[in-house]
Design a protein around this motif. Sequence first.
Motif, mmCIF file in Angstrom:
data_model
loop_
_atom_site.group_PDB
_atom_site.id
_atom_site.type_symbol
_atom_site.label_atom_id
_atom_site.label_comp_id
_atom_site.label_asym_id
_atom_site.label_seq_id
_atom_site.Cartn_x
_atom_site.Cartn_y
_atom_site.Cartn_z
ATOM 1 N N ARG A 183 0.810 -1.228 0.000
ATOM 2 C CA ARG A 183 0.000 0.000 0.000
ATOM 3 C C ARG A 183 0.839 1.273 0.000
ATOM 4 O O ARG A 183 0.458 2.277 -0.612
ATOM 5 C CB ARG A 183 -0.908 -0.002 1.244
ATOM 6 N N ILE A 184 1.971 1.264 0.689
ATOM 7 C CA ILE A 184 2.776 2.471 0.846
ATOM 8 C C ILE A 184 3.913 2.498 -0.171
ATOM 9 O O ILE A 184 4.696 1.556 -0.270
ATOM 10 C CB ILE A 184 3.363 2.579 2.264
ATOM 11 N N VAL A 185 3.985 3.597 -0.914
ATOM 12 C CA VAL A 185 5.062 3.818 -1.878
ATOM 13 C C VAL A 185 5.934 4.961 -1.366
ATOM 14 O O VAL A 185 5.424 6.034 -1.030
ATOM 15 C CB VAL A 185 4.506 4.174 -3.272
ATOM 16 N N THR A 186 7.239 4.722 -1.298
ATOM 17 C CA THR A 186 8.169 5.739 -0.807
ATOM 18 C C THR A 186 8.700 6.582 -1.952
ATOM 19 O O THR A 186 9.109 6.058 -2.992
ATOM 20 C CB THR A 186 9.349 5.078 -0.070
ATOM 21 N N ILE A 187 8.689 7.899 -1.751
ATOM 22 C CA ILE A 187 9.238 8.838 -2.726
ATOM 23 C C ILE A 187 10.275 9.708 -2.023
ATOM 24 O O ILE A 187 10.025 10.226 -0.928
ATOM 25 C CB ILE A 187 8.131 9.719 -3.334
ATOM 26 N N ASN A 188 11.415 9.876 -2.643
ATOM 27 C CA ASN A 188 12.474 10.725 -2.089
ATOM 28 C C ASN A 188 12.053 12.186 -2.191
ATOM 29 O O ASN A 188 12.050 12.764 -3.265
ATOM 30 C CB ASN A 188 13.781 10.480 -2.841
ATOM 31 N N ALA A 189 11.691 12.781 -1.054
ATOM 32 C CA ALA A 189 11.183 14.155 -1.054
ATOM 33 C C ALA A 189 12.293 15.193 -0.930
ATOM 34 O O ALA A 189 12.009 16.386 -0.777
ATOM 35 C CB ALA A 189 10.181 14.343 0.088
ATOM 36 N N GLU A 190 13.547 14.740 -1.009
ATOM 37 C CA GLU A 190 14.663 15.696 -1.015
ATOM 38 C C GLU A 190 15.002 16.138 -2.430
ATOM 39 O O GLU A 190 15.853 17.001 -2.636
ATOM 40 C CB GLU A 190 15.875 15.069 -0.329
ATOM 41 N N GLN A 191 14.327 15.561 -3.417
ATOM 42 C CA GLN A 191 14.486 15.976 -4.810
ATOM 43 C C GLN A 191 13.793 17.321 -5.027
ATOM 44 O O GLN A 191 12.963 17.743 -4.217
ATOM 45 C CB GLN A 191 13.852 14.949 -5.746
ATOM 46 N N PRO A 192 14.056 17.985 -6.139
ATOM 47 C CA PRO A 192 13.300 19.191 -6.482
ATOM 48 C C PRO A 192 11.801 18.872 -6.543
ATOM 49 O O PRO A 192 11.424 17.760 -6.942
ATOM 50 C CB PRO A 192 13.841 19.570 -7.867
ATOM 51 N N PRO A 193 10.939 19.818 -6.151
ATOM 52 C CA PRO A 193 9.494 19.576 -6.090
ATOM 53 C C PRO A 193 8.898 19.017 -7.371
ATOM 54 O O PRO A 193 8.013 18.145 -7.318
ATOM 55 C CB PRO A 193 8.917 20.961 -5.767
ATOM 56 N N GLU A 194 9.369 19.484 -8.531
ATOM 57 C CA GLU A 194 8.798 19.001 -9.790
ATOM 58 C C GLU A 194 9.107 17.515 -10.004
ATOM 59 O O GLU A 194 8.299 16.781 -10.580
ATOM 60 C CB GLU A 194 9.289 19.827 -10.975
ATOM 61 N N GLN A 195 10.255 17.059 -9.539
ATOM 62 C CA GLN A 195 10.590 15.640 -9.658
ATOM 63 C C GLN A 195 9.768 14.796 -8.685
ATOM 64 O O GLN A 195 9.339 13.686 -9.010
ATOM 65 C CB GLN A 195 12.085 15.430 -9.411
ATOM 66 N N VAL A 196 9.564 15.328 -7.480
ATOM 67 C CA VAL A 196 8.729 14.629 -6.497
ATOM 68 C C VAL A 196 7.314 14.476 -7.044
ATOM 69 O O VAL A 196 6.717 13.394 -6.983
ATOM 70 C CB VAL A 196 8.704 15.383 -5.145
ATOM 71 N N LEU A 197 6.770 15.553 -7.605
ATOM 72 C CA LEU A 197 5.421 15.499 -8.157
ATOM 73 C C LEU A 197 5.337 14.533 -9.331
ATOM 74 O O LEU A 197 4.367 13.768 -9.447
ATOM 75 C CB LEU A 197 4.963 16.896 -8.588
ATOM 76 N N ALA A 198 6.334 14.536 -10.190
ATOM 77 C CA ALA A 198 6.325 13.628 -11.343
ATOM 78 C C ALA A 198 6.271 12.168 -10.883
ATOM 79 O O ALA A 198 5.529 11.356 -11.439
ATOM 80 C CB ALA A 198 7.559 13.868 -12.207
#
Length: 217
Positions: A183-198
């Motif tokens: 259920r949980i997907v991890t995203i590296n939120a230290e990337q630039p915001p546009e990459q996190v959103l993508a």
Amino acid sequence: MSRGFFMTIEGGEGAGKTTILQGIADWLEARGWDVVVTREPGGIPIAEKIREVILDRVHTDMDARTEALLYAAARRQHLVQKVEPALAAGAAVLCDRFVDSSLAYQGHARGLGIEEVWAINRFATVERLPDLTLYLDVRPEIGLARVRSDHGREINRLDLEDLTFHRKVREGYLLLTRRFSDRIVTINAEQPPEQVLAQALQETEKRFKGFSHFRVK
């Protein structure tokens, strides 16, 4: 009765949840979904009042179990009054925090125990879990620096906790990503915001594809 999709965004302080949540909401609306954006604790008048009590910087003497119970109470009212009706109507519900926050903050970081806090929340939610959770992972040092630099952001009681506490919160989330890996997907939120959103949109599209009224423009 049509069934909607329940999606949550999780992360420590300064992870950028609000920005990503709104980006996903805009993307889904452009693809034909009715979208309900909400938050925890809060989202409805009763839960917002409980939020004020929990996060008030004056309440530094709040007991950890009291805190966990207040979160569960706010969650219950929010679920039955806002989330479930929207899902029953076929909407996509995007929520800033849900049960995982209690498990990470009160269960792990406060030391109450993940199982103990999960028991409280199983009762409160009748074991309702999101269809998809995006965990925005950021080191506390970076997240708290973002909070301090954002002069328009509310500084609440949890923001004032020391770095050790916030490191434990992150530990708790990482434990949950392994426990609920389906259920949980991890995203590296230290990337630039546009990459996190993508990345967030990519994961969202994977899960929403199977729903009949999803469409890609």
